[in-house]
Scaffold this motif. Structure first.
Motif, mmCIF file in Angstrom:
data_model
loop_
_atom_site.group_PDB
_atom_site.id
_atom_site.type_symbol
_atom_site.label_atom_id
_atom_site.label_comp_id
_atom_site.label_asym_id
_atom_site.label_seq_id
_atom_site.Cartn_x
_atom_site.Cartn_y
_atom_site.Cartn_z
ATOM 1 N N ASP A 1 -1.773 13.987 -28.265
ATOM 2 C CA ASP A 1 -0.637 14.393 -29.086
ATOM 3 C C ASP A 1 -0.672 13.741 -30.466
ATOM 4 O O ASP A 1 0.007 14.191 -31.385
ATOM 5 N N GLN B 1 -0.385 19.054 -37.808
ATOM 6 C CA GLN B 1 0.012 19.222 -36.419
ATOM 7 C C GLN B 1 -0.229 20.658 -35.970
ATOM 8 O O GLN B 1 -0.700 20.917 -34.863
ATOM 9 N N LYS B 2 0.123 21.599 -36.826
ATOM 10 C CA LYS B 2 0.011 23.010 -36.469
ATOM 11 C C LYS B 2 -1.334 23.572 -36.924
ATOM 12 O O LYS B 2 -1.549 23.803 -38.109
ATOM 13 N N ASN C 1 -3.874 26.495 -35.194
ATOM 14 C CA ASN C 1 -4.270 27.377 -34.097
ATOM 15 C C ASN C 1 -5.344 28.354 -34.540
ATOM 16 O O ASN C 1 -5.315 29.527 -34.208
ATOM 17 N N PRO D 1 -8.317 25.094 -29.031
ATOM 18 C CA PRO D 1 -7.892 23.769 -29.492
ATOM 19 C C PRO D 1 -8.951 22.702 -29.234
ATOM 20 O O PRO D 1 -8.805 21.874 -28.340
ATOM 21 N N LYS E 1 -8.046 19.074 -28.919
ATOM 22 C CA LYS E 1 -7.434 18.705 -27.635
ATOM 23 C C LYS E 1 -8.502 18.581 -26.556
ATOM 24 O O LYS E 1 -8.416 17.714 -25.672
ATOM 25 N N ASN F 1 0.164 29.212 -28.420
ATOM 26 C CA ASN F 1 0.564 27.831 -28.715
ATOM 27 C C ASN F 1 1.644 27.812 -29.796
ATOM 28 O O ASN F 1 1.473 27.228 -30.878
ATOM 29 N N GLY G 1 4.873 27.298 -32.184
ATOM 30 C CA GLY G 1 5.368 26.069 -32.817
ATOM 31 C C GLY G 1 6.856 26.148 -33.112
ATOM 32 O O GLY G 1 7.675 25.546 -32.457
ATOM 33 N N ALA H 1 9.110 21.857 -33.967
ATOM 34 C CA ALA H 1 7.826 21.300 -33.530
ATOM 35 C C ALA H 1 7.585 19.886 -34.018
ATOM 36 O O ALA H 1 6.969 19.087 -33.316
ATOM 37 N N GLY I 1 7.195 18.927 -30.639
ATOM 38 C CA GLY I 1 5.842 19.402 -30.390
ATOM 39 C C GLY I 1 5.741 20.901 -30.258
ATOM 40 O O GLY I 1 6.743 21.624 -30.266
ATOM 41 N N MET I 2 4.502 21.363 -30.182
ATOM 42 C CA MET I 2 4.216 22.780 -29.969
ATOM 43 C C MET I 2 4.146 23.034 -28.459
ATOM 44 O O MET I 2 4.312 22.120 -27.657
ATOM 45 N N SER J 1 1.722 23.416 -26.561
ATOM 46 C CA SER J 1 0.698 22.551 -25.983
ATOM 47 C C SER J 1 1.240 21.171 -25.598
ATOM 48 O O SER J 1 0.764 20.538 -24.651
ATOM 49 N N ASP J 2 2.243 20.719 -26.333
ATOM 50 C CA ASP J 2 2.848 19.420 -26.042
ATOM 51 C C ASP J 2 3.945 19.535 -24.988
ATOM 52 O O ASP J 2 4.344 18.534 -24.389
ATOM 53 N N GLN K 1 3.371 14.380 -17.560
ATOM 54 C CA GLN K 1 2.802 14.291 -18.897
ATOM 55 C C GLN K 1 1.411 13.679 -18.843
ATOM 56 O O GLN K 1 0.497 14.119 -19.537
ATOM 57 N N LYS L 1 -4.319 22.151 -21.798
ATOM 58 C CA LYS L 1 -4.325 22.206 -23.267
ATOM 59 C C LYS L 1 -5.233 23.335 -23.750
ATOM 60 O O LYS L 1 -4.934 23.998 -24.740
ATOM 61 N N CYS M 1 -3.570 26.659 -23.826
ATOM 62 C CA CYS M 1 -2.530 26.823 -24.851
ATOM 63 C C CYS M 1 -3.199 27.211 -26.174
ATOM 64 O O CYS M 1 -3.928 26.420 -26.759
ATOM 65 N N ARG N 1 8.303 20.939 -20.115
ATOM 66 C CA ARG N 1 9.011 19.675 -20.315
ATOM 67 C C ARG N 1 10.393 19.955 -20.894
ATOM 68 O O ARG N 1 10.529 20.705 -21.854
#
Lengths: 468, 468
Positions: free
Chosen positions: A160, A182-183, A185, A189, A192, B146, B148, B152, B156-157, B159-160, B182, B192, B195, B210
């Motif tokens: 993260d 952060q974003k 796509n 990914p 990740k 994924n 956002g 976000a 988070g997105m 994915s988070d 998590q 991940k 996503c 989550r």
């Protein structure tokens, strides 16, 4: 074909290529249980040198084992066979200037976590990854294992916190994924995927990390609970009343506390009540205008009123706060000084912690009567280091470690949890993983490995065996 | 070989298999630019039925196109050729009971995001994903892209926020990755990887998400800035003073504001000052004991004192708060009503927003003089929807869209950003991606695709062309 050792030595020079006895400091894992002498240790200073090492090893079919701070607990960073090269990133330890407006920083993979903390301090910024090994663990290893630690439920795991990566791929090509957002796509990914891949898909050489403003105030308490169920219920209450401030929510057991006070007598509990479980609560805020101490005191009083909290103390000074944290952080050391131990890195949904610990205790007792259970960990994310000491008066576990490990792993996965929460699989948990994971999951992982590292020279024998 | 259409119809029955005109509602993308009539639309009701559809299509070599709410902006969820089957998850819309102690919930992929918000409301819990399409977008599609959105940078997105997934793999096998923790590092991070994979690696059928406690209070303000650089500087100040409360940090432009007031005259700015940029700031706290309004007022006053903020208003009621959000949310609609437009989904490090917008404007002006620039988006994560309207008095972009798109994409990536921040690549950005991404990155993605979907029937032509 050129002699690969000569080629590596030629590429890296005297500072960059160690052989013979000079490899000794890199050879054994943190727990001194695994690791044979490798052909040598490569210590490249640049990404280009890393790429050169990867190419030479690939052409010669030599297993390449990336190593960060070598603090891992699953032996992913030491050699399993002598025809291996250990690749230490220790010389690549440059720290860029933090970007305050964007909350980012570029670092090399060999940077030690504590050095990054220190470098950020004067800038009023934090990289919110904290774990026991932070004085030795390096960024590349933290990425490779997707480290979690004590602040993960607020700030996330490495996955993260990594915005971008530079990775030397198994064929020696360099993937420049050093984005700083952060974003992103733009396809799969990849950033990740590399987090948690344990060096089996390539070598992380640089990373762009996410930073946060340093808290302007903290409030810390240590609490005792009559039982784990009360602690879990109090945890829910805390999330609902002080959710965004919760930086630390670290629990440990009555046994853990007694082992610490037995072996480290300078450490004392700040109150008389003994509990079945203890919880270190830390709130942190970026605002000076938040009555953080009051909020913590309010939750604590309410928890006592409701009969959840048995006793507690608020840290009244930075010294006291450090002492509370030491109580938590010495849990592994207290148990280590007690003798042999079995470590398990479990996660269950936080609401299932008490059920897991109880059911796990019954399983363990059935396998090895009298075995002593010392669960500690992170209430916020359900990560339990469910560690065991032998029955009182005995030295070991009568060879029952694997049986216990598998029983606990099945219990955790049956509750929607994980048997490899934040330490990864490495070499030591491959057999356990293959017993637990479904054929679909195993096949998928083997295919990913074969797709990215078709020649299989990147840390073979770690995470998954590529043969389907 | 059995006729695949007969097999699909037989498997799914009348409610589950649509053909001919009945496929019309599924055929075209959100912007009504792409999509041909498919062989049919499969609407399975269970994971087993999804697996059946995947197997039948794979055996017959039919392209399978997963579709959620069909709100995507890159045409990933409609058919590019007639020998395709669209797989709608709309009938799989069950929402499990939330686990309050663990902060988790199990949902099926067809659940509409707003329906999940509604279902959680009585439990005092939130799933903190918010975006314009939330009334139609479904969980599976949000995972696939994924997503956002506007929260976000705090939460988070996708994915988070995805803890576990159930995925029907391209061979019809079901991967049960429905963990609810998590911390899970039992091998490669498959959850991940899926996503953002846009349906090219399998079909997401269920997810464990989550959850967070619902905020007990909010404070919202709308601010005007003389220029973007002042807004960026104020954003840094806000993060440092109110970091953990920042739920929304949404900006839009002077042009965007004028288009909204032109086409939607019922919407008015709450103050007289006009700015080059506007910012909607929302703070939220789980604690009643935080002086949230005071904190927002303090930052606003300080921003005015320092000459960063030109004007501003605090929302004094829920109605006013909704109005401020509507100002932001109608930005796309205001521009749509102005006529033809070019949409770009850029991210740059937040500190580079002003530089990007300025340099981007110069590039655009060089390519199509007079083109009108309407950047809006998310200050917290640097996501800019850098949208263009034709020069005043003209209908279109003279075919210069691709040239402008590539120039902006190169500018963003050169700044450490992304040309595909939260909308993905889909079908419409493959050519752009192939122009921008490195050969290493493209090859890696193609290999991952081929490894997981060797027969290439899962959403072919989306994200990456598997031929290296």
């Amino acid at each position: 074909m050129t002699d690969p050792v000569a080629a590596l030595s030629g590429l890296l020079g005297g500072k960059g290529w160690l052989s013979g006895d000079d490899t000794a400091p890199y050879r054994r894992d943190w727990l001194d249980r695994y690791g044979v002498a490798p052909l040598g240790v490569a210590r490249p200073a640049t990404t280009a040198e890393v790429a050169g090492v990867v190419r030479i090893c690939r052409e010669a079919g030599i297993a390449l084992v990336p190593q960060g701070g070598n603090t891992g607990l699953c032996a992913a960073a030491v050699a399993a066979r002598p025809d291996s090269v250990i690749l230490s990133l220790a010389r690549m330890n440059a720290i860029g200037a933090p970007d305050r407006d964007s909350g980012t920083i570029l670092v090399e993979a060999g940077v030690v976590l504590a050095a990054l903390h220190d470098a950020l301090e004067p800038h009023g910024l934090i990289f919110p990854m904290h774990l026991g090994a932070e004085g030795s663990a390096r960024i590349g290893g933290l990425v490779g294992t997707n480290a979690g630690g004590s602040h993960a439920s607020r700030y996330g795991m490495m996955s993260d916190l990594v915005l971008g990566l530079e990775v030397v791929l198994p064929d020696g090509a360099v993937w420049d994924g050093l984005r700083a957002v952060q974003k992103d796509n733009a396809g799969y990914p990849l950033r990740k995927l590399f987090c948690g891949s344990e060096g089996t898909l390539g070598v992380v050489t640089r990373a762009v990390l996410r930073l946060f403003p340093a808290p302007k105030q903290r409030a810390t308490a240590l609490l005792a609970f009559p039982d784990l169920a009360s602690m879990v219920a109090f945890g829910t209450f805390l999330r609902e009343e002080a959710g965004e401030f919760l930086s630390g929510l670290e629990f440990f057991s009555g046994l853990g506390m007694s082992l610490v006070t037995k072996h480290l007598p300078e450490i004392v509990l700040p109150f008389a009540t003994r509990g079945a479980a203890y919880l270190l609560v830390e709130l942190a805020s970026s605002s000076r205008h938040v009555p953080l101490d009051d909020i913590l005191a309010f939750t604590l009083e309410k928890g006592m009123e409701d009969g959840l909290v048995g006793d507690g103390a608020l840290a009244m000074s930075e010294t006291q706060r450090a002492h509370f944290w030491r109580l938590r952080e010495e849990q592994p050391e207290g148990q280590r000084l007690e003798g042999d131990q079995l470590k398990h890195d479990i996660a269950v949904p936080p609401g299932a912690i008490a059920r897991f610990v109880e059911a796990g205790a019954a399983l363990c007792e059935g396998i090895l009567p009298g075995v002593r259970i010392n669960p500690f960990g992170h209430l916020g994310d359900g990560n339990i280091h469910y560690n065991l000491s032998p029955p009182e008066g005995r030295d070991g576990f009568e060879g029952k470690g694997p049986q216990i490990g598998e029983a606990l792993a099945r219990l955790a996965t049956g509750m929607g949890g994980s048997f490899a929460a934040e330490h990864g699989l490495g070499r030591t948990k491959i057999a356990l993983a293959d017993a637990i994971r479904s054929p679909q999951e195993r096949a998928l992982m083997a295919r990913l490995k074969a797709a990215v590292d078709p020649s299989g020279t990147m840390n073979p024998g770690v995470l998954v065996d590529a043969a389907e």
